[in-house]
Design an enzyme around this catalytic site. Structure first.
Site: not given
Ligand code: GUN
Length: 286
Positions: A52, A96, A119
């Site tokens: 990422k 994460q 997200d």
């Protein structure tokens, strides 16, 4: 049979993002910024996070990876998120997953400013998505929707079977398909006679983490198969939740693993980060 090439498509998306970032810098003097929080030392999570960060750099997005040991307390993590919420140069915040067991994921995700929630996991964004309102969309199902669009796979009136009902993939996937006027069946590990559902489907989306669960004889002729699974076999080889060799001759379209849905996910995260940067003025007025 058409192979749905997620690698090529994600490169196209990354190029689009690069142009969007250049425009934002030129017209609004805004450099999009993404913070990624990585707790603990799970090898797969570390690989995803590194990937990422690299993709951000290539697209001109400023990114910081905040690594924390798995011994941190929930309060320390919440404090870090609070500081990032208040930091005007950070447009997106991503924690994460999975988090260590002593940390409550729901509380952590709810602590992120919904306008920085790239997200799309905050209940605010989940609710808006289900209501078909503008929101951040979770990257994996968002990427699958972009694949359908790019390959002209019409969803209206189609029977779609989603296998897997996770918060990250299955549930948001079903919501987006419903918004696109598909007829959606969501199966899970308690589903009786899975094949009866898949055989009735024009499109099967599978995201369960069970290698080769979906076989050719479970499909209708000409079905579209979207394989979200990424499983590492004992041989070290990556494989999907669909048995590709067994399914491919039955399908009109199928995603390979690797090189299908996987690469799309990062592309959509970058898109969400640019969207968050465009909201910077809105946030500043709050
Ligand atoms: N772990 C597996 N998939 C995801 C994702 O899309 N976002 C985050 N934050 N963690 C994940």
């Amino acid at each position: 049979m058409t192979l749905l090439d997620g690698k090529a498509l994600s490169n196209k998306i990354k190029d689009e993002v690069k142009v969007e970032v250049e425009e934002l810098i030129k017209e609004k003097s805004v450099t999009p910024g993404l913070a990624v929080i990585l707790v603990g030392n799970d090898a797969a999570s570390a690989t995803y996070v590194a990937s990422k960060a690299k993709s951000c750099k290539n697209a001109g997005i400023y990114s910081v990876v905040h690594e924390m040991p798995d011994t941190i307390s929930q309060d320390e993590l919440l404090e870090t998120i609070k500081r990032m919420n208040e930091n005007p140069s950070l447009d997106g915040i991503l924690v994460q997953l999975p988090l260590p067991k002593h940390i409550d994921t729901t509380i952590v995700l709810e602590a992120i400013d919904p306008l920085k929630d790239v997200d799309g996991f905050h209940p605010y964004n989940v609710g808006r998505m289900v209501s078909n309102l503008d929101s951040f969309l979770p990257a994996t199902p968002f990427g699958v929707m972009r694949m359908f669009q790019e390959y002209n796979i019409d969803l209206k009136g189609k029977n779609v079977c989603v296998i897997g009902s996770s918060d990250i993939v299955g549930k948001p996937m079903a919501a987006l398909l419903i918004n696109a006027k598909a007829t959606v069946t969501v199966c899970n590990s308690s589903t009786k006679d899975l094949a009866s559902h898949t055989k009735a489907a024009d499109i099967v989306v599978i995201a369960v983490g069970v290698p080769h669960l979906l076989k050719g004889d479970m499909l209708k002729d000409g079905a579209v198969v979207i394989d979200v699974g990424i499983n590492r076999l004992d041989t070290g080889k990556l494989t999907g939740d669909a048995d590709f060799e067994d399914c491919k001759d039955k399908c009109s379209h199928i995603t390979p693993v690797p090189g299908g849905v996987g690469p799309m996910t990062i592309g959509m995260l970058l898109k969400n980060t640019v969207k968050a940067a465009r909201l910077r003025e809105t946030r500043e007025k709050k």
